[in-house]
Design a protein around this motif. Structure first.
Motif, PDB file in Angstrom:
ATOM      1  N   UNK A  78      -1.168  -5.010 -13.455  1.00 63.61           N
ATOM      2  CA  UNK A  78      -0.727  -5.593 -11.955  1.00 63.61           C
ATOM      3  C   UNK A  78      -1.185  -4.990 -10.702  1.00 63.61           C
ATOM      4  N   UNK A  79      -1.140  -3.767 -10.724  1.00 66.53           N
ATOM      5  CA  UNK A  79      -1.607  -2.907  -9.376  1.00 66.53           C
ATOM      6  C   UNK A  79      -3.115  -3.062  -9.149  1.00 66.53           C
ATOM      7  N   UNK A  80      -3.938  -2.984 -10.275  1.00 66.88           N
ATOM      8  CA  UNK A  80      -5.285  -3.113 -10.080  1.00 66.88           C
ATOM      9  C   UNK A  80      -5.841  -4.527  -9.513  1.00 66.88           C
ATOM     10  N   UNK A  81      -4.853  -5.686 -10.234  1.00 62.50           N
ATOM     11  CA  UNK A  81      -5.348  -6.900  -9.738  1.00 62.50           C
ATOM     12  C   UNK A  81      -4.761  -7.172  -8.213  1.00 62.50           C
ATOM     13  N   UNK A  82      -3.645  -6.655  -7.681  1.00 60.59           N
ATOM     14  CA  UNK A  82      -3.183  -6.625  -6.485  1.00 60.59           C
ATOM     15  C   UNK A  82      -4.317  -5.857  -5.417  1.00 60.59           C
ATOM     16  N   UNK A  83      -4.919  -4.946  -5.885  1.00 64.12           N
ATOM     17  CA  UNK A  83      -5.736  -4.223  -5.090  1.00 64.12           C
ATOM     18  C   UNK A  83      -7.064  -4.961  -5.119  1.00 64.12           C
ATOM     19  N   UNK A  84      -7.529  -5.587  -6.056  1.00 57.63           N
ATOM     20  CA  UNK A  84      -8.740  -6.554  -6.218  1.00 57.63           C
ATOM     21  C   UNK A  84      -8.388  -7.758  -5.096  1.00 57.63           C
ATOM     22  N   UNK A  85      -7.357  -8.125  -5.368  1.00 54.67           N
ATOM     23  CA  UNK A  85      -6.978  -9.576  -4.626  1.00 54.67           C
ATOM     24  C   UNK A  85      -7.153  -8.990  -3.205  1.00 54.67           C
ATOM     25  N   UNK A  86      -6.629  -7.880  -2.708  1.00 49.64           N
ATOM     26  CA  UNK A  86      -6.900  -7.428  -1.275  1.00 49.64           C
ATOM     27  C   UNK A  86      -7.873  -6.971  -0.853  1.00 49.64           C
ATOM     28  N   UNK A  96       0.801  -1.240   0.111  1.00 50.22           N
ATOM     29  CA  UNK A  96       0.029   0.010  -0.082  1.00 50.22           C
ATOM     30  C   UNK A  96       1.033   1.268   0.049  1.00 50.22           C
ATOM     31  N   UNK A  97       2.398   1.157   0.184  1.00 55.97           N
ATOM     32  CA  UNK A  97       3.033   2.356   0.393  1.00 55.97           C
ATOM     33  C   UNK A  97       3.532   2.599  -1.166  1.00 55.97           C
ATOM     34  N   UNK A  98       3.072   1.702  -2.128  1.00 53.48           N
ATOM     35  CA  UNK A  98       3.818   1.878  -3.683  1.00 53.48           C
ATOM     36  C   UNK A  98       3.009   3.114  -4.111  1.00 53.48           C
ATOM     37  N   UNK A  99       3.783   3.887  -4.945  1.00 50.23           N
ATOM     38  CA  UNK A  99       3.138   5.058  -5.557  1.00 50.23           C
ATOM     39  C   UNK A  99       1.971   4.782  -6.373  1.00 50.23           C
ATOM     40  N   UNK A 100       2.042   3.854  -7.024  1.00 52.50           N
ATOM     41  CA  UNK A 100       1.006   3.482  -7.973  1.00 52.50           C
ATOM     42  C   UNK A 100      -0.446   3.444  -7.121  1.00 52.50           C
ATOM     43  N   UNK A 101      -0.304   2.411  -6.218  1.00 51.77           N
ATOM     44  CA  UNK A 101      -1.436   2.446  -5.335  1.00 51.77           C
ATOM     45  C   UNK A 101      -1.776   3.457  -4.785  1.00 51.77           C
ATOM     46  N   UNK A 150      -8.389   5.550 -15.963  1.00 47.55           N
ATOM     47  CA  UNK A 150      -7.301   5.444 -15.002  1.00 47.55           C
ATOM     48  C   UNK A 150      -5.808   5.574 -15.711  1.00 47.55           C
ATOM     49  N   UNK A 151      -5.720   5.010 -16.906  1.00 48.35           N
ATOM     50  CA  UNK A 151      -4.485   4.971 -17.764  1.00 48.35           C
ATOM     51  C   UNK A 151      -4.278   6.364 -18.176  1.00 48.35           C
ATOM     52  N   UNK A 152      -5.184   7.149 -18.670  1.00 51.48           N
ATOM     53  CA  UNK A 152      -4.852   8.483 -18.933  1.00 51.48           C
ATOM     54  C   UNK A 152      -4.529   9.596 -17.830  1.00 51.48           C
ATOM     55  N   UNK A 153      -5.250   9.170 -16.604  1.00 58.60           N
ATOM     56  CA  UNK A 153      -4.925  10.065 -15.373  1.00 58.60           C
ATOM     57  C   UNK A 153      -3.723   9.676 -14.797  1.00 58.60           C
ATOM     58  N   UNK A 154      -3.185   8.641 -14.990  1.00 60.98           N
ATOM     59  CA  UNK A 154      -1.891   8.119 -14.077  1.00 60.98           C
ATOM     60  C   UNK A 154      -0.883   8.361 -15.133  1.00 60.98           C
ATOM     61  N   UNK A 155      -0.240   9.631 -15.463  1.00 60.65           N
ATOM     62  CA  UNK A 155       0.924   9.807 -16.483  1.00 60.65           C
ATOM     63  C   UNK A 155       1.925   9.053 -16.054  1.00 60.65           C
ATOM     64  N   UNK A 156       2.446   8.374 -16.946  1.00 61.72           N
ATOM     65  CA  UNK A 156       3.847   7.587 -16.865  1.00 61.72           C
ATOM     66  C   UNK A 156       3.461   6.250 -16.335  1.00 61.72           C
ATOM     67  N   UNK A 157       2.400   5.581 -15.923  1.00 64.45           N
ATOM     68  CA  UNK A 157       2.137   4.125 -15.747  1.00 64.45           C
ATOM     69  C   UNK A 157       1.979   3.515 -16.961  1.00 64.45           C
ATOM     70  N   UNK A 158       2.817   2.334 -16.921  1.00 68.35           N
ATOM     71  CA  UNK A 158       2.551   1.368 -18.050  1.00 68.35           C
ATOM     72  C   UNK A 158       1.443   0.477 -17.989  1.00 68.35           C
ATOM     73  N   UNK A 159       0.842  -0.004 -19.407  1.00 68.11           N
ATOM     74  CA  UNK A 159      -0.433  -0.776 -19.060  1.00 68.11           C
ATOM     75  C   UNK A 159      -0.118  -2.093 -18.234  1.00 68.11           C
TER      76      UNK A 159
END
Length: 147
Positions: free
Chosen positions: A83-91, A33-38, A69-78
């Motif tokens: 991966x981040x969305x999947x981990x957030x869903x899993x949690x 949860x301390x990850x910048x993308x999270x 989300x992809x447009x809003x989060x400049x610099x995040x790769x697909x």
């Protein structure tokens, strides 16, 4: 020695969570949860995503499509967004909803658990935006003194 049920074992483990202990599972959760993308995904889902930097992010939480989300989060790769969305869903922090349209529409929304974390992350994000100039000035002073 008395035998404990699975529920009793979980309750006992919960009492014993201590992030200062190396083997505690809460350490891995803190790492995630301390990850910048999270932090940024939670901030995006927790507000309307249209606020200005440094402004209060008090928009209503809402579902967002993957492409939004992809447009809003400049610099995040697909790959990283997926991966981040999947981990957030899993949690249990976000839900993923698939609508059978052409093309298929996929949206993500904060759960109650995700909203509780968002409230904390919102303050952290706002603090970083408000105090960035101070931190940069301190870094410059330190680097000048250290170099």
């Amino acid at each position: 020695m008395a035998t404990m049920t699975a529920a009793q074992q979980r309750a006992q483990a919960k009492v014993e969570y201590n992030a200062f202990v190396a083997a505690c599972p809460s350490r891995k959760l803190l790492d995630r949860i301390s990850d910048k993308w999270v932090t940024l995904i939670l901030a995006a889902l927790g507000s309307d995503g249209a606020h200005q930097p440094g402004a209060d992010c008090a928009g209503e939480p809402r579902a967002m499509r993957y492409s939004e989300l992809a447009r809003l989060l400049a610099g995040i790769s697909q790959k990283m967004l997926t991966q981040t969305l999947r981990s957030l869903e899993r949690d249990g922090l976000v839900t993923r909803t698939v609508v059978p349209t052409v093309p298929v529409t996929v949206s993500y929304e904060l759960t109650e658990l995700g909203l509780s974390l968002y409230e904390m992350m919102r303050g952290l994000k706002a603090w970083a935006e408000v105090h960035m100039d101070d931190v940069l000035a301190h870094r410059e002073t330190y680097d000048t003194r250290a170099g």
